[in-house]
Design an enzyme around this catalytic site. Structure first.
Site, PDB file in Angstrom:
ATOM      1  N   ARG A   7       8.553  68.778  64.443  1.00 56.53           N
ATOM      2  CA  ARG A   7       7.506  69.100  63.473  1.00 56.53           C
ATOM      3  C   ARG A   7       7.827  70.295  62.577  1.00 56.53           C
ATOM      4  O   ARG A   7       7.379  70.342  61.441  1.00 56.53           O
ATOM      5  CB  ARG A   7       6.204  69.408  64.230  1.00 56.53           C
ATOM      6  CG  ARG A   7       5.679  68.261  65.062  1.00 56.53           C
ATOM      7  CD  ARG A   7       5.252  67.107  64.185  1.00 56.53           C
ATOM      8  NE  ARG A   7       4.734  65.994  64.956  1.00 56.53           N
ATOM      9  CZ  ARG A   7       4.374  64.829  64.436  1.00 56.53           C
ATOM     10  NH1 ARG A   7       4.505  64.620  63.138  1.00 56.53           N
ATOM     11  NH2 ARG A   7       3.907  63.872  65.199  1.00 56.53           N
TER      12      ARG A   7
ATOM     13  N   LYS B  51       1.934  59.239  77.278  1.00 58.98           N
ATOM     14  CA  LYS B  51       1.371  58.289  76.340  1.00 58.98           C
ATOM     15  C   LYS B  51       2.271  57.059  76.219  1.00 58.98           C
ATOM     16  O   LYS B  51       3.428  57.100  76.661  1.00 58.98           O
ATOM     17  CB  LYS B  51       1.167  58.958  74.975  1.00 58.98           C
ATOM     18  CG  LYS B  51       2.455  59.506  74.331  1.00 58.98           C
ATOM     19  CD  LYS B  51       2.134  60.306  73.094  1.00 58.98           C
ATOM     20  CE  LYS B  51       3.402  60.760  72.395  1.00 58.98           C
ATOM     21  NZ  LYS B  51       3.138  61.621  71.239  1.00 58.98           N
ATOM     22  N   HIS B  52       1.777  55.933  75.725  1.00 64.71           N
ATOM     23  CA  HIS B  52       0.462  55.641  75.157  1.00 64.71           C
ATOM     24  C   HIS B  52      -0.221  54.641  76.071  1.00 64.71           C
ATOM     25  O   HIS B  52       0.069  53.450  75.991  1.00 64.71           O
ATOM     26  CB  HIS B  52       0.593  55.069  73.753  1.00 64.71           C
ATOM     27  CG  HIS B  52       1.341  55.945  72.802  1.00 64.71           C
ATOM     28  ND1 HIS B  52       2.730  55.956  72.732  1.00 64.71           N
ATOM     29  CD2 HIS B  52       0.911  56.850  71.886  1.00 64.71           C
ATOM     30  CE1 HIS B  52       3.111  56.799  71.792  1.00 64.71           C
ATOM     31  NE2 HIS B  52       2.028  57.373  71.258  1.00 64.71           N
TER      32      HIS B  52
ATOM     33  N   ARG C 218      11.411  56.176  70.508  1.00 64.50           N
ATOM     34  CA  ARG C 218      10.561  57.144  71.203  1.00 64.50           C
ATOM     35  C   ARG C 218      10.426  56.813  72.687  1.00 64.50           C
ATOM     36  O   ARG C 218       9.885  57.622  73.450  1.00 64.50           O
ATOM     37  CB  ARG C 218       9.190  57.180  70.542  1.00 64.50           C
ATOM     38  CG  ARG C 218       9.242  57.608  69.082  1.00 64.50           C
ATOM     39  CD  ARG C 218       7.934  57.284  68.381  1.00 64.50           C
ATOM     40  NE  ARG C 218       6.826  58.058  68.907  1.00 64.50           N
ATOM     41  CZ  ARG C 218       5.535  57.748  68.717  1.00 64.50           C
ATOM     42  NH1 ARG C 218       5.221  56.650  68.026  1.00 64.50           N
ATOM     43  NH2 ARG C 218       4.591  58.492  69.218  1.00 64.50           N
TER      44      ARG C 218
ATOM     45  N   HIS D 214      -1.117  52.780  64.021  1.00 66.42           N
ATOM     46  CA  HIS D 214      -1.540  53.645  62.922  1.00 66.42           C
ATOM     47  C   HIS D 214      -2.174  52.821  61.803  1.00 66.42           C
ATOM     48  O   HIS D 214      -2.985  53.334  61.028  1.00 66.42           O
ATOM     49  CB  HIS D 214      -0.350  54.427  62.354  1.00 66.42           C
ATOM     50  CG  HIS D 214       0.214  55.427  63.308  1.00 66.42           C
ATOM     51  ND1 HIS D 214       1.186  55.117  64.224  1.00 66.42           N
ATOM     52  CD2 HIS D 214      -0.080  56.737  63.494  1.00 66.42           C
ATOM     53  CE1 HIS D 214       1.486  56.186  64.934  1.00 66.42           C
ATOM     54  NE2 HIS D 214       0.730  57.185  64.507  1.00 66.42           N
TER      55      HIS D 214
ATOM     56  N   ASP E 199      -5.529  59.000  71.375  1.00 65.14           N
ATOM     57  CA  ASP E 199      -4.626  59.079  70.241  1.00 65.14           C
ATOM     58  C   ASP E 199      -5.483  59.420  69.021  1.00 65.14           C
ATOM     59  O   ASP E 199      -6.721  59.422  69.085  1.00 65.14           O
ATOM     60  CB  ASP E 199      -3.893  57.746  70.058  1.00 65.14           C
ATOM     61  CG  ASP E 199      -2.519  57.929  69.431  1.00 65.14           C
ATOM     62  OD1 ASP E 199      -2.270  58.986  68.829  1.00 65.14           O
ATOM     63  OD2 ASP E 199      -1.691  57.010  69.546  1.00 65.14           O
TER      64      ASP E 199
ATOM     65  N   ASP F 114       2.360  67.430  68.913  1.00 61.37           N
ATOM     66  CA  ASP F 114       2.974  66.130  69.167  1.00 61.37           C
ATOM     67  C   ASP F 114       4.473  66.344  68.974  1.00 61.37           C
ATOM     68  O   ASP F 114       5.003  66.130  67.885  1.00 61.37           O
ATOM     69  CB  ASP F 114       2.410  65.114  68.179  1.00 61.37           C
ATOM     70  CG  ASP F 114       2.677  63.687  68.602  1.00 61.37           C
ATOM     71  OD1 ASP F 114       3.348  63.493  69.621  1.00 61.37           O
ATOM     72  OD2 ASP F 114       2.217  62.769  67.908  1.00 61.37           O
TER      73      ASP F 114
END
Length: 1000
Positions: free
Chosen positions: A116, A206-207, A176, A219, A293, A108
């Site tokens: 990351r 996405k999404h 984002r 989330h 997801d 991701d």
């Protein structure tokens, strides 16, 4: 179901193969897929549809658990999250080695793997990229992201984010997203996917069906998207439909409740057959990968239990379930659904085939282990940085420019305060601002108080310009929790604003001439209750170091402004707003690659030359600086102030320029006086310096010497006079009448700290010059004695002191405040590189006062020596010369005057001099390389000068090259001339010519 050709027309190619081969008939592909499929057990076919999470950190037990699951169940893929690159490479090799079927490795990594992994260059957030409105640059950025991923053995990127962010308070998308315009987001999302897919990386948009207009975080809970189908088609679904039509390889299904797509009570879109199969498969004929997801997110968990959820996701039409709470539970839940008839093996097999086709397309049929050699260098390559630089430069957005305040002009009229809001130490933004002019830094910490603001206001009263960097986006967070694969945050107030911050913005917008730069989400500005626009306003979007540096460059015109807002900001600004502004030709700080050169090659060769010189004690240290096409492509320091290695050389350190003073000060004065008609170069020098005229009781052998002959060093003048010896007896002791230990009336010429010479000694110098012998003219003999007269001559002609004349006409308007005489009056001693220990005259280490004795007896202000500078500010002067008198939007000297001073004056005599300036040998191209001067690559148009202390400048208009080399090779004694014998200065200059001309 119709097969979708995965192409952007004919643009998508990979090693000569079209992306269509992902899902079109290809004998080799079909053979590999069928062979692998037949080798799988029923449980393994299911396992191919499940991707689990992994972390490249220090948790060895968790890493081994992943390896065990891969080996035991033959999983389809692994998704890496946080960790370090070396560990990820090790784990990827381990996991692939124990996998029966090669794994799809996913990340991701929306703004690159640096999102990351520690120590890896990150690209701008999507919203900042959206401000560029430039699909080509987005593609270039994702092309480099793809290279990073391939280097790490990654085949799948969960990106682009194709959500249309129309909700400023969206807690999970925001920065984002590329923006709020469906058309722009679609265009940039396609470019993003193109950059990945043409490099063999599976892009997963996405999404779906669109997370951009929610105020809840999936989330944590199940967000509601309440709009009807017409609105959904025109906004939320719009980019996904077009991406499917153009050939995106993957779609990620989001955990959203969209009643107008599926009115089943509380069903997440990720689990809805009406949404996944009904729209993606049936309406749009999408035959790529559909990936959920994370299945452990709150938006999915409320609808069922682990195991049941994964089965529902596959039944809905997803091919892959990622990040289940528990792999074994997910596997058993899917098997249970098959047993109960809720899923069929035909559905499982179809999905498995699709996953295997993706693996083949991504190159896993020929997988080989990864090497960790040069990993970090590869991940942080100059190509990565250059793509990032271009993206940022195109995105920074100018929203206010009242009275055309930007780019800043009249630097000599500005007193600049740089305020870092939310920071307590010098920021990259402040440091870069200081490269352009003299600035003073101030700080307001996070949660600054009204009292701290009041104190700042008091301190800012003496400044006529305030530049404020507002660092908000990553500050003022109250608490956070780790949910799924994202960090969910809850700010105390949207985007970190406080009442005190708003009070500061109001003050800057109403009471000061100010430039504000928001290193934050643009939505932060929209949350200001009553925003008072300042004179200059820049939206810089995020707090990245490179963003800060380039924003500072925009303020001074090192770069222009190109960006446009990708979102609307309340009633203040609309999407698409952005003032376009060209740069004004001040230095641009970048990397060699932007000028078509190689940073690695330059560093390798120059490091070798400089470090060898230091190792041989040719000099304790040095500073090397180069500009190509107006771009600073090399700036590096080496060694220490002295051989005891206590203080490393810094880029801010000042060096004694020695004879480089002749062209950076004395010749500069003559240039200006000539340009303004106060000096005629064809006149005699004595027409202006009357002391050289003959009289009844006034001897002179220099009355007929002309300006040209003197400045070209062919007048017959002797090279040097040791004036200082006239103030000594027995060559060791000073004659007391000439000196005082402190400055007082009649004794203001500071020779060294604690040593002041009688003012009248200047007359002795002038007399000695007038009475000095003279040789027949016409032969090139370098002489510096006339340059001692230039300061007083300048004062007579201009009516200003020599230093004031130079400051007003050059150094201050250039922003070159580190080019100065008598530096101890402005800078600490530790910032000034020492030169020689003078055991004969001054009986001390010379540091901060001029090394040259002739300039010393003039009080340190002379035309032959005495100037100090750091490389950065000296380069501004040389760049102005190279550009024929122009710099930063101002014409300092006419082009005609500059060309006259920098041409060969007497080439027929084989004299290589211009007027004041040194030049290459007249026959430089005809001699052997080792006999050339300054080096073989220098063009006939080039010019410069060297200095006794180990300094050197060079400008080459043909190649648009500027070079500055500073050192203190005379430390601790002038007898050390290794720097010259080794040709260090000129050998480094040749490196730049080699790189420009491809002579590698």
């Amino acid at each position: 179901m119709k097969k979708l050709i995965f192409l952007f027309g004919i643009l998508f190619t990979l090693a000569g193969q079209c992306l269509a081969q992902f899902n079109t008939q290809n004998p080799e592909q079909e053979q590999w897929v069928d062979s692998v499929f037949q080798s799988l057990t029923p449980d393994q076919r299911i396992a191919q549809l499940i991707w689990i999470n992994a972390y490249a950190d220090d948790k060895v037990e968790a890493q081994m658990k992943v390896a065990d699951l891969v080996k035991k169940y033959n999983l389809g893929g692994v998704i890496f999250f946080t960790g370090n690159p070396e560990k990820q490479v090790q784990l990827t090799n381990l996991y692939q080695s124990v996998a029966q079927t090669p794994l799809l490795i996913a990340m991701d990594a929306e703004w690159g793997v640096g999102m990351r992994l520690y120590g890896v260059t990150s690209f701008p957030y999507n919203m900042m990229m959206g401000a560029s409105y430039d699909p080509e640059l987005v593609e270039q950025a994702t092309n480099q992201m793809a290279q990073q991923m391939k280097r790490l053995g990654v085949q799948v990127s969960f990106g682009p984010v194709a959500d249309i962010n129309t909700q400023p308070l969206n807690p999970i998308i925001g920065m984002r997203s590329f923006g709020e315009s469906p058309k722009e987001v679609t265009e940039l999302s396609l470019a993003y996917a193109k950059g990945l897919q043409k490099n063999g990386i599976i892009a997963v948009a996405k999404h779906f069906p669109g997370h951009g207009d929610t105020q809840a975080d999936s989330h944590l809970t199940l967000p509601l998207v309440p709009y009807d189908r017409a609105r959904l088609d025109s906004v939320e679904l719009y980019p996904f439909k077009h991406m499917v039509e153009q050939g995106v390889t993957g779609i990620m299904s989001a955990h959203l409740h969209v009643p107008h797509l599926d009115d089943h009570d509380g069903i997440p879109s990720s689990l809805s057959p009406k949404v996944i199969t009904g729209i993606l498969r049936d309406e749009w004929s999408f035959d790529g990968l559909v990936v959920t997801d994370a299945m452990n997110m709150g938006g999915a968990k409320a609808f069922g239990e682990p195991g049941e959820l994964e089965a529902l996701a596959l039944k809905a039409g997803n091919d892959v379930v990622e990040f289940p709470k528990d792999f074994v539970v997910a596997l058993e839940g899917i098997k249970k659904a098959l047993k109960e008839g809720k899923l069929t093996w035909a559905e499982i097999d179809e999905k498995c085939h699709r996953v295997l086709k993706a693996k083949y397309w991504a190159g896993l049929a020929d997988y080989s282990p990864l090497s960790a050699k040069n990993l970090m260098a590869d991940l942080n390559s100059p190509e990565v940085e250059l793509a990032k630089r271009k993206m940022i430069e195109a995105s920074i957005t100018l929203l206010e420019n009242k009275n055309e305040i930007l780019p800043l002009q009249g630097l000599d009229t500005l007193t600049v305060a740089c305020v870092a809001v939310g920071r307590t130490e010098e920021t990259p933004f402040q440091k870069m601002l200081g490269k352009y002019t003299k600035t003073t830094n101030f700080f307001l910490p996070e949660r600054f108080t009204a009292e701290q603001l009041a104190e700042l206001k008091t301190r800012l009263k003496d400044y006529n310009l305030v530049v404020a960097g507002v660092h908000l986006y990553e500050a003022k967070r109250r608490h956070s929790m780790q949910v799924g694969n994202m960090q969910a945050v809850k700010p105390e107030r949207p985007y970190g604003l406080t009442d005190e911050t708003e009070a500061l913005l109001e003050y800057l917008g109403t009471e000061k001439k100010a430039v504000e730069v928001f290193f934050s989400s643009p939505y932060a500005l929209a949350e200001v209750k009553d925003f008072k626009a300042p004179a200059g306003l820049i939206m810089a979007y995020q707090n990245d170091t490179l963003v800060q540096e380039l924003s500072a460059q925009l303020i001074f015109g090192g770069i222009g402004a190109k960006g446009k807002l990708p979102v609307s900001l309340g009633n203040y600004y609309r999407a698409g707003d952005g003032i376009q502004l060209d740069g004004v030709g001040r230095l641009k700080y970048t990397i060699a690659e932007e000028a078509g050169m190689s940073s690695a090659r330059l560093s390798h060769r120059i490091d070798s030359i400089a470090n060898d010189a230091i190792a041989q004690q040719a000099t304790p240290g040095c500073s090397v600086f180069a500009v190509k096409d107006g771009k600073v492509i090399f700036s590096k320091t080496y060694g220490y102030h002295t051989f005891d290695k206590r203080i490393p050389v810094s880029e801010d350190d000042l060096y004694d320029l020695a004879s480089v003073t002749k062209v950076s000060a004395a010749t500069a004065a003559v240039l200006k006086l000539t340009d303004e008609g106060m000096i005629d170069l064809d006149d005699r020098f004595s027409d202006y310096w009357t002391d050289w005229r003959k009289g009844l009781f006034h001897r002179s052998n220099k009355e007929d010497l002309g300006w040209r002959e003197i400045l070209a060093h062919r007048s017959g003048l002797i090279p040097y006079i040791q004036y200082w010896k006239e103030t000594m007896k027995d060559k060791e002791q000073l004659i007391e009448k000439w000196y005082m230990p402190q400055s007082e009336d009649g004794y203001s010429l500071e020779v060294a700290p604690g040593l002041f010479l009688k003012d009248k000694f200047k007359k002795t110098v002038y007399r000695d010059i007038r009475l000095s012998s003279i040789n027949p003219p016409g032969k090139y003999v370098y002489s510096g004695i006339t340059f001692l007269l230039i300061p007083e001559l300048t004062e007579k002609l201009s009516g200003k002191s020599y230093v004031e004349f130079l400051d007003d006409n050059y150094y201050k308007p250039l922003g070159a405040y580190h080019v100065t005489y008598k530096p101890l009056e402005k800078y600490s001693k530790d910032q000034i590189i020492p030169t020689e220990y003078d055991s004969l005259y001054r009986k001390q280490l010379v540091q901060g006062t001029v090394h040259d004795e002739a300039a010393a007896v003039m009080g340190g202000v002379s035309g032959n020596a005495g100037l100090f500078a750091n490389a950065n500010d000296l380069a501004k002067m040389v760049q102005m010369y190279m550009q024929m008198g122009s710099y930063g939007g101002r014409q300092y000297l006419s082009e005609a005057t500059m060309k006259e001073f920098t041409r060969y004056q007497f080439p027929e005599e084989n004299n290589r001099r211009g007027l004041g300036f040194d030049k290459p040998l007249v026959n430089n191209k005809e001699v052997d390389a080792e006999d050339s001067y300054p080096c073989p690559g220098a063009s006939p148009e080039s010019f410069g000068h060297s200095g006794f202390t180990g300094t050197f400048i060079w400008a080459d208009p043909k190649y648009k090259l500027v070079y500055v080399f500073l050192s203190n090779r005379v430390y601790p004694t002038r007898d050390n001339n290794l720097l010259g014998k080794l040709n260090v200065r000129t050998n480094i200059l040749q490196v730049f010519y080699d790189e420009i001309n491809g002579d590698l």
